[in-house]
Design a protein around this motif. Structure first.
Motif, short mmCIF file in Angstrom:
data_model
loop_
_atom_site.label_atom_id
_atom_site.label_comp_id
_atom_site.label_asym_id
_atom_site.label_seq_id
_atom_site.Cartn_x
_atom_site.Cartn_y
_atom_site.Cartn_z
N LEU A 575 0.86 -1.18 0.00
CA LEU A 575 0.00 0.00 0.00
C LEU A 575 0.89 1.23 0.00
N VAL A 576 0.71 2.10 -0.97
CA VAL A 576 1.46 3.35 -0.97
C VAL A 576 0.56 4.42 -0.40
N LEU A 577 0.97 4.97 0.73
CA LEU A 577 0.14 5.92 1.45
C LEU A 577 0.70 7.33 1.25
N ARG A 581 -4.18 8.95 2.36
CA ARG A 581 -4.94 8.17 1.38
C ARG A 581 -4.05 7.09 0.78
N ILE A 582 -4.69 5.99 0.38
CA ILE A 582 -3.95 4.98 -0.34
C ILE A 582 -3.93 5.39 -1.81
N VAL A 583 -2.73 5.71 -2.32
CA VAL A 583 -2.67 6.20 -3.70
C VAL A 583 -2.38 5.10 -4.70
N GLU A 584 -1.73 4.02 -4.22
CA GLU A 584 -1.48 2.88 -5.11
C GLU A 584 -1.50 1.62 -4.28
N LEU A 592 5.31 -2.10 -10.22
CA LEU A 592 6.40 -1.77 -11.13
C LEU A 592 5.90 -1.69 -12.56
N THR A 593 5.10 -2.71 -12.94
CA THR A 593 4.63 -2.73 -14.32
C THR A 593 3.64 -1.62 -14.59
N ARG A 594 2.89 -1.24 -13.52
CA ARG A 594 1.89 -0.18 -13.72
C ARG A 594 2.56 1.14 -14.09
N GLY A 595 3.81 1.31 -13.69
CA GLY A 595 4.54 2.52 -14.08
C GLY A 595 4.07 3.77 -13.38
N ALA A 599 6.73 2.90 -9.09
CA ALA A 599 7.71 2.48 -10.09
C ALA A 599 8.78 3.56 -10.27
N GLU A 600 8.33 4.80 -10.24
CA GLU A 600 9.29 5.88 -10.42
C GLU A 600 10.28 5.92 -9.26
N LEU A 601 9.75 5.74 -8.06
CA LEU A 601 10.61 5.70 -6.89
C LEU A 601 11.66 4.62 -7.06
#
Lengths: 618, 589
Positions: A575-577, A581-584, A592-595, A599-601
């Protein structure tokens, strides 16, 4: 002795209670269970005061009635009476001390228990707002101030008061003219005491500041002595310290000027009273208006009545400080716990470990808007720390949570164990809303490993066993082995029985972490919360920790505030918070594949790792 | 006792103050002893003799005695405290100077908190004894002897009767000291333990709540609370058995005086005035005995404190200039370790075991190895923070022990692992090693250390206060200030204990840049945490368990040392896994 009193009073804080009346009544409430004993104390105090007044009277009577008249039998009778009075005084003061002291200590013990029970009821919300150090020093100081009042102050003041009344009555009864003349000194003495205690209070405030400066300087220079030596700074530091040290000395010498002047002034005043009695009393005696015995009795009385006056005049300050302390304590005890088990709370049965967040929102400002420490959240009380969070963790899954400081990661995991209550939505475990079950049954199925494992003063085995109190030694050892802690423990001087200092300071951070993991493994919870440490440990320990974590995470539902790439990679959900909010969300690979942002990080990170890749291929 | 005599030597510079206080005290005591005589005259000659002029004189005498006593009471209290404050000041300074100059090996062992206690509490205990206890002891003796002489000279029969009270009161006091005082200590110990539990429950509240251990903690707390209560009640009973009893014995003395004295007055061998005076002396006699308890307490505390203070003062300063030490001339920066061994005092295990290498001027030396392999020891031996136990460290051919410590360290710039900043402004901190540096110089090194931008971002710039009462800096910012601090000294030899602290990637890059600038043209020793540093080093020292197992350049070592390859590998692993979160933070923030 007198100097002591005024110094002690001058060193107390200057704040009083904002509402003395209710605080006093409340304090009396604590004394109420002892009302019978208190009545006895009162009786003993009165008896003591009576014997104090009766002694000089009997001596006076012996001189006038027996010695002057050469009445040996009369002298014997009076002396036997005096003996009885003295013995009664001894018994009275002895038992009064024991009774009152015991009552005071029992009251204090009860107060301590109440304080502790209150602290245990309060949720993390309270402790977020109160730095532990401040709270601690306040509680220690406040109970200490109350201790002084309850164990000695109160009885002493009552004794002084009644003693004074007894003496005044005796003097007035014996010889009103002489009595009233000697009382002239009293107002002067009261004023003098007041003036001096104000002066010394100012002086002592200066000394407190000065010694504070000295301590701060010491602390810094001792802690930084290696830097000072490395930079050849010791000479400069010595000069600087000497300056503060001198300021402290001079402030103290100034304070001494005040405190040294006080006893002589009181002494002169009390001698003035003696002189009045000797001069005026003598004059009356010459003219046969009083007897020698009365004059002798008066000489004793005037010497006795100054101490109570002193005590009473400084008592005001002590009482004020005590009431302020009591008020702070009662304020704490009155803090309503914001998280309580509902009356019909169920015991949470053994769970599988499915954790669901159903549109959960949370902020810290729901209760009386107190200051929220910025480390918890940078947002104001009204903005949401967590905003509409939904997630579903299946039994046995590992959920990694990433995001910047202040994104709400810690808050999110804290809601699972109901350390805070949600503002909106619900947190469910196996379908049970966490608010419908008892906190004890909920938390007993959860384990937690914090960034810096908190260790208690005690042995290593006690600290691991904290995870499950009834674990056998063999089980503790098995947990330690599983946590890769066994080896370093065996190298400690007393292996598992090694005593750890306060907070486990004798261990390295990595070792503390391994113990924290062992503790959680022993607890064997269905649901695990893990806050990975950020600070780096050496490579060897790092590898130990990683392998221990793998053991720990196996087959439990785990929420990990992740700082390690290996953890994130192995997680079932990431979970990317961001800003509550959960953004991803998804697995490491999916993200990673979602880009997207994750993925950028990840890519940016590779830029830094490039040189190492070269090393590897070299 | 010896220790106290040594402490008393510190009074020497203030002997006149102390003598003045002592003289005042004796005068006060004499005035105290004179009062009962005035009383006797009032009663016998004034009242009985019906002589009002005597009364007037006596009253005036009372006031005069009181005034004299008042003045000397003041000078006694003031002078003795003033002297004691000066003694405390001197002792604190001596201690501070000593601590500043004790070598690293001492400070490795010592705890800041304990040293603090010694410089504050222990010094205060000693001061208290010097200002109070010492003089009180003298006054006690004067009063005791004076009253006894007065009593026996007035009527030795009666004096003998009274005399019985002294040993019995003393016995009660001794019992108090032996039995009750240890109880106070027990109360303190149990209170400490109880507060320890409270503290743990406050600091560790998350753990307690998470493991639902509230009942366990409550039981623990309740039990300790009970134990404290028990100790308190014991103490109360001990106290109650002491002081009321002493008062009663004193009262029995009065009773005896009036009773037997009364018979003598009736028999005509004693006057009423003498009887009253006698009674007053009795009160004077009780006072010193009551004080024994207090003074013995002060005395024993002062002895313990003095011992602890002298323990610091008597610590041998390990690193000191030899008598024939020369000033180290400006160096080129050639550093040689010639067969150096080192072990800590009291330890069998060598931390460095026959290490030899040589660094040429301008070279960068990277030191690698596991925790505890001796990396820090090597860099600590160059500025002579410790002395070698075998071999020698040479700078441009000078053994570091043959030159003055000051001239040696003057030429070395150090960025320690612990980037301690002192309370004060940023400028003060950068100029720490050269307090007289101009602002331009400070700004220049701030720029070179990549610190200028964030410093200029503060409203007060270089005058921003840091430390406890000021701005809190991040680890990376502190590190850059520490680098600027080292740079300002423009040293020929540079030492970097550049251990990882958690800083984000951007800051780390900046620090790296600053370090590269710092290294240029100087002989640099770096405890290497980053691969890039190692690769660019002129000389890599690979340590394992105190032994120098390999030395050379990156390329040579990759070819020749298996261990080097392994370490490079494992550090690469460790560094990589430690980073993602920080990068995340950095980008999202």
């Amino acid at each position: 002795m007198m100097m002591r009193g005024i110094q002690a009073a001058a060193q107390l804080e200057e704040t009083g209670a904002s509402q003395s009346g209710p605080v006093l009544r409340r304090l009396m409430g604590y004394l109420q269970p002892f009302w019978k004993e208190l009545l006895v104390v009162l009786g003993l105090v009165l008896l003591g005061a009576f014997t104090q007044a009766a002694g000089p009277y009997l001596i006076g009577r012996a001189i006038d009635g027996a010695i002057a008249k050469s009445d040996r039998a009369g002298l014997n009778r009076t002396m036997v009476l005096l003996l009885v009075v003295y013995l009664a005084g001894w018994v009275a003061s002895r038992f009064q001390l024991i009774l009152m002291g015991t009552i005071g200590q029992r009251t204090l013990a009860r107060l301590r228990i109440d304080i502790f029970a209150t602290l245990q009821r309060l949720s993390l919300r309270f402790f977020d707002q109160q730095p532990a150090g401040d709270l601690m020093s306040r509680l220690v100081n406040d109970t200490d101030v109350l201790n002084q009042l309850l164990s000695q102050g109160l009885a002493q003041v009552l004794g002084s008061l009644f003693g004074l009344v007894g003496i005044v009555i005796a003097m007035l009864a014996l010889e009103p003219r002489l009595a009233l003349t000697s009382f002239v000194v009293i107002p002067v003495m009261l004023v003098a005491t007041r003036v001096f205690s104000n002066m010394s209070r100012r002086a002592f405030r200066d000394t407190r500041e000065a010694i504070g400066d000295v301590s701060a300087e010491l602390q810094e220079e001792i802690a930084g002595v290696k830097v000072a030596q490395a930079f050849n700074r010791t000479g400069v530091n010595q000069v600087r310290f000497a300056q503060r040290n001198a300021a402290n000395r001079d402030a103290n010498v100034r304070a001494t000027m005040v405190t040294s002047a006080f006893p002589p002034v009181i002494d002169v005043l009390s001698t003035a009273a003696t002189a009045i009695v000797a001069g005026y009393g003598g004059y009356l005696a010459i003219h046969n208006l009083v007897t020698v015995g009365v004059v002798v009795a008066f000489l004793t009385y005037v010497q006795q009545f100054f101490r109570p006056i002193q005590q009473l005049s400084t008592f005001y300050t002590t009482a004020q400080a005590s009431l302020a302390a009591a008020e702070r304590i009662f304020d704490l005890v009155d803090t309503a716990p914001d998280i309580i088990d509902p009356v019909d709370a169920q015991l949470l049965p053994p769970v599988e470990g499915r954790v669901v967040f159903d549109h959960v929102s949370f902020n810290y400002g729901r209760r009386a808007a107190a200051n929220i420490p910025s480390s918890t959240t940078a947002s104001s009380a009204s903005t949401l720390v967590l905003d509409d969070i939904s997630l579903d963790a299946q039994p046995g899954q590992t959920i990694a949570i990433v995001g910047p400081t202040g994104a709400g990661k810690t808050t999110l995991v804290n809601l699972i164990g109901r350390f805070y209550d949600v503002v909106d939505g619900a947190v469910r475990i196996d379908g049970w809303d966490v608010r419908d079950v008892t906190r004890a049954s909920l938390r007993s199925q959860m384990g937690i490993v914090l960034q810096d494992s908190f260790l208690f003063a005690g042995t290593i085995i006690e600290n691991i066993r904290y995870g499950r109190l009834d674990a056998t030694d063999a089980e503790v050892e098995a947990a330690a082995r599983a946590a890769n802690a066994h080896d370093f423990i065996m190298r400690m001087p007393h292996t598992y029985k090694t005593r750890l200092g306060e907070g486990g300071r004798t261990l390295s951070q990595g070792q503390r972490q391994l113990l924290g993991i062992a503790r959680a493994i022993l607890a064997n919870p269905r649901i695990l919360i893990l806050d990975e440490a950020t600070s780096s440990v050496d490579t060897r320990t790092e590898l130990l920790i990683q392998s221990a974590l793998r053991t720990l995470l196996k087959s439990r539902t785990s929420f990990v505030i992740a700082h390690r790439l290996s953890t994130i990679r192995a997680a079932d959900q990431v979970l990317v918070l961001r800003a509550g909010r959960i953004v991803e969300r998804g697995t490491h690979q999916e993200l990673l594949t979602r880009g997207g942002m994750y993925a950028e990080l990840y890519r940016r990170q590779f830029r830094d790792e490039e040189p190492f890749e070269l090393v590897r291929t070299a | 006792m010896k220790v106290l005599l040594r402490a008393l030597a510190y009074i020497q510079p203030y002997k006149f103050l102390t003598l003045g206080a002592l003289l005042s005290l004796i005068l006060v005591s004499v005035a105290n002893l004179a009062s009962p005589q005035v009383l006797r005259i009032v009663i016998d000659r004034g009242i009985h003799g019906k002589d009002s002029s005597i009364l007037v004189w006596a009253t005036l005498a009372f006031v005069a005695v009181a005034a004299i006593r008042g003045v000397f009471n003041f000078t006694q209290g003031y002078w003795s405290e003033k002297g004691a404050q000066h003694v405390a000041y001197d002792i604190r300074n001596v201690l501070f100077d000593k601590l500043q100059n004790l070598s690293f090996s001492y400070h490795d062992q010592a705890q800041t908190g304990q040293l603090m206690t010694r410089l504050t509490n222990d010094v205060d205990q000693l001061r208290n004894f010097i200002s109070n206890g010492l003089l009180q002891m003298v006054s006690m003796l004067v009063l005791l002897i004076g009253s006894l002489v007065a009593l026996f000279s007035m009527d030795w029969h009666l004096a003998l009767v009274v005399f019985v009270t002294i040993p019995s009161m003393t016995a009660v006091i001794i019992r108090f000291i032996r039995v009750v005082r240890p109880m106070f200590r027990q109360v303190q110990a149990r209170l400490g333990a109880l507060n320890g539990v409270l503290q743990e429950n406050l600091v560790g509240v998350r753990v307690v709540q998470a493991f639902a251990r509230e009942p366990y903690e409550a039981a623990r707390y309740t039990q300790m609370n009970e134990e404290l209560l028990e100790a308190n009640i014991n103490t109360i009973q001990g106290q109650a058995a002491s002081f009321p009893t002493i008062f009663m014995i004193a009262n029995l003395g009065t009773l005896a005086v009036i009773w037997f004295g009364g018979y003598q007055v009736i028999g005509g061998s004693l006057s009423v005035g003498q009887l009253v005076a006698f009674n007053s002396y009795l009160a004077l006699l009780t006072m010193p005995i009551m004080m024994i308890g207090m003074i013995v307490g002060q005395l024993s505390r002062a002895i313990v404190s003095a011992e602890r203070l002298f323990e610091i003062l008597d610590t041998q300063r390990e690193i000191a200039d030899r008598p024939d030490a020369i000033t180290l001339p400006p160096v080129g920066g050639r550093i040689t370790f010639a067969d150096v061994s080192f072990r800590y005092a009291g330890s069998e295990r060598p931390v460095l075991d026959h290490v030899s290498f040589s660094a040429e001027p301008g070279q960068t030396v990277a030191i690698m190895g596991q925790t505890g392999s001796g990396k820090s020891t090597i860099i600590n031996l160059i500025p002579r923070f410790y002395d070698v136990t075998g071999g020698g460290v040479l700078i441009d051919g000078h053994d570091v022990r043959a030159v003055t410590v000051e001239s040696l360290r003057e030429q070395i710039g150090i960025v320690l692992q612990d980037t301690t900043l002192f309370s004060g402004t940023i400028r003060d901190n950068i100029a720490y090693g050269r307090p007289d540096a101009s602002f331009k110089d400070v700004e220049a090194v701030g720029q070179a250390a990549q610190a200028h931008d964030f410093i200029a971002g503060f409203p007060d710039g270089y005058e921003t206060i840091v430390g406890e009462r000021g701005v809190t800096l991040s680890g990376g910012q502190k590190q850059r200030i520490a680098i600027a601090r080292a740079l300002l000294r423009d040293p020929h030899i540079l030492i970097l204990d550049d251990s990882t602290s958690s800083v984000d990637a951007e800051t780390e890059y900046q620090i790296q840049q600053a370090l590269n600038i710092l290294r240029r043209g100087r002989t640099a020793f770096v405890i290497a945490q980053r691969i890039s540093t190692v690769r660019s080093a002129d000389l890599i020292l690979l340590l394992d368990d105190g032994k120098l197992v390999a030395q050379g350049t990156h390329d040579t070592l990759l070819r020749e040392s298996e261990l080097y390859g392994k370490i490079i590998d494992s550090q690469f692993e460790g560094e990589r896994v430690a980073e993602p979160e920080q990068v995340v933070d950095n980008v999202l923030a």
